[in-house]
Design an enzyme around this catalytic site. Structure first.
Site, PDB file in Angstrom:
ATOM      1  NE  ARG A  77      -3.362  -0.399   2.664  1.00  0.00           N
ATOM      2  CZ  ARG A  77      -2.703   0.035   4.080  1.00  0.00           C
ATOM      3  NH1 ARG A  77      -2.323   1.229   4.208  1.00  0.00           N
ATOM      4  NH2 ARG A  77      -2.804  -0.722   4.958  1.00  0.00           N
ATOM      5  CE  LYS A 221     -12.759   6.634 -19.186  1.00  0.00           C
ATOM      6  NZ  LYS A 221     -13.175   7.741 -18.409  1.00  0.00           N
TER       7      LYS A 221
HETATM    8  C1  LIG Z   1     -13.631   8.047 -17.255  1.00  0.00           C
HETATM    9  C2  LIG Z   1     -13.343   9.677 -16.628  1.00  0.00           C
HETATM   10  C3  LIG Z   1     -13.096   9.951 -15.458  1.00  0.00           C
HETATM   11  C4  LIG Z   1     -13.393   8.802 -14.249  1.00  0.00           C
HETATM   12  O1  LIG Z   1     -12.235   7.851 -14.443  1.00  0.00           O
HETATM   13  P1  LIG Z   1     -12.365   6.083 -14.243  1.00  0.00           P
HETATM   14  O2  LIG Z   1     -11.060   5.649 -14.590  1.00  0.00           O
HETATM   15  O3  LIG Z   1     -13.509   5.716 -14.714  1.00  0.00           O
HETATM   16  O4  LIG Z   1     -12.745   6.358 -12.691  1.00  0.00           O
HETATM   17  C5  LIG Z   1     -12.545  11.239 -14.927  1.00  0.00           C
HETATM   18  N1  LIG Z   1     -12.500  12.178 -15.871  1.00  0.00           N
HETATM   19  C6  LIG Z   1     -12.942  11.986 -17.409  1.00  0.00           C
HETATM   20  C7  LIG Z   1     -12.761  12.893 -18.175  1.00  0.00           C
HETATM   21  C8  LIG Z   1     -13.208  10.696 -17.668  1.00  0.00           C
HETATM   22  O5  LIG Z   1     -13.622  10.589 -19.018  1.00  0.00           O
END
Ligand SMILES: *Cc1c(COP(=O)(O)O)cnc(C)c1O
Length: 399
Positions: A77, A221
């Site tokens: 952690r 993403k």
């Molecule tokens: C998807 C997204 C998030 C959140 O991210 P997670 O990995 O799903 O927790 C935050 N900001 C933007 C612009 C996103 O597209």
């Protein structure tokens, strides 16, 4: 820095490297000397030591500054060498001293809010639209924060003595609205500006160069890029990174080492993926903007692989009509995804707030992938259905 992250031998060497080279090599500099080609995955949850006096000193040092312990992490952690490679690489790409990885983008944003709240700075100034769950986290005050929503021109006036953070996305999810980051950073004064750079990636935009103190990614993403890792990361100066590591240690939103490995692998192709997907997107924007079935196309000036467009017809029919394109939330994968923000990604935002932020009920969000653009267009063309009578296309809209 842990030895595993591996810094280039000299600062000159680091400065000489171009972005695409860093994308492939950052976080891997020590490998050849270790007789390795790919990074090892360290799955240890604990790290043995016969010297508990030294362990105590290392724990004290971490508690004071949040700096990563020299040598092994003591307990997973506190840190992980495989995750540290990804953090080193992402910091290099964003041009920051450090980066701290989390289990998701939302865990990363939560850690930033907790760092500021721990200093008594619970007020947040934010510009809509934001990603739906970021909006929700602030609006619902789930972590005890209080939010003032404003437009970019109103940031300076919205600041209070207890303002701990200014939060913007540019290009924003899902409308692709852009903000002048330099002007926003100026308006923040000494309050840290956090830019969610998920859509642009450091390939298209490095917010720290424009005055942001914190750069957040949903690494789920583009950084991962293949739809198989959930992760978040904050790139920032080492002082703030230390606070983030302390919060991560205390609240436990750590990234799994296997995810760290996949993210490092994703970074190597990030520039190539973003450029190729952006070229596809630019061509689709040209065709959508000329299409009478489409009322408006939103595409950022800095480019990228995300498109938003409004249809004259029923957006649910477009979602139901795609065959090659995947009808799913999320974005930034090698394959093309489409979703209806008012139904999915921004559903959790109050309908009036959502519409007020430009997220209309006919808006569709397209994350363009690496397929052949002719196949993508053929799928979109058939999903858009029959042309509406006597309509003219209205072109591209730069927010
Ligand atoms: C998807 C997204 C998030 C959140 O991210 P997670 O990995 O799903 O927790 C935050 N900001 C933007 C612009 C996103 O597209």
């Amino acid at each position: 820095m842990p030895a595993a992250g591996g810094a280039p031998t000299t600062a000159d060497e680091r400065r000489a490297r171009r972005f695409a080279t860093e994308a492939v090599h950052a976080g891997r500099d020590d490998l050849a000397h270790r007789g390795l080609h790919t990074p090892p995955i360290d799955l240890s949850t604990t790290y043995p030591s016969y010297d508990s006096r030294a362990e105590a000193a290392r724990i004290d040092a971490f508690a004071t500054t949040g700096a990563e312990p020299d040598g092994p992490p003591v307990y997973a952690r506190l840190g992980n060498p495989t995750v540290a490679r990804f953090e080193t690489a992402l910091a290099r790409l964003e041009g920051t001293e450090s980066a701290v990885a989390f289990a998701s983008g939302m865990a990363a944003l939560s850690a930033v809010l907790l760092v500021r709240a721990s200093l008594g700075l619970r007020h947040v100034v934010a510009v809509r639209p934001l990603y739906g769950c970021s909006d929700h986290l602030l609006t619902a005050g789930l972590l005890g924060s209080e939010v003032t929503w404003t437009d970019p021109a109103g940031i300076a006036d919205a600041l209070r003595p207890d303002t701990g953070l200014v939060l913007v996305e540019s290009p924003a999810n899902p409308t692709l609205a852009e903000i002048d980051l330099r002007a926003a950073a100026h308006a923040c004064g000494s309050v840290p500006l956090l830019v969610d750079n998920t859509f642009a990636t450091p390939v298209l935009q490095r917010p720290v160069e424009q005055g942001a103190r914190l750069v957040l990614h949903s690494a789920t993403k583009y950084l991962g890029g293949h739809g198989d890792v959930l992760a978040g990361v904050v790139a920032c100066d080492e002082e703030f990174a230390g606070r983030l590591r302390q919060v991560r240690f205390a609240t436990g939103g750590v990234l799994h080492p296997l995810a760290g490995y996949l993210l490092l692998r994703g970074l190597a192709t990030l520039p190539v993926r973003v450029r190729a997907a952006s070229a596809n997107a630019a061509e689709l924007v040209r065709r959508l903007a000329a299409d009478p079935r489409v009322a408006r196309v939103h595409y950022p000036r800095i480019g990228g692989a995300m498109i938003a467009f409004e249809v004259h017809g029923d957006p649910h029919e477009v979602i139901a009509g795609v065959r090659l394109i995947t009808p799913a939330v999320s974005l930034g994968s090698v394959d093309t995804l489409i979703q209806h923000p008012a139904s999915i990604s921004h559903r959790i935002v109050d309908a009036d707030d959502r519409r007020g932020a430009g997220v209309g009920d006919r808006l569709l969000r397209l994350s363009v992938g690496l397929e052949d653009v002719e196949d993508l267009w053929a799928d979109l063309d058939s999903a858009l259905g029959e042309p509406a009578p006597a309509r003219t296309a209205s072109g591209v809209w730069h927010a």
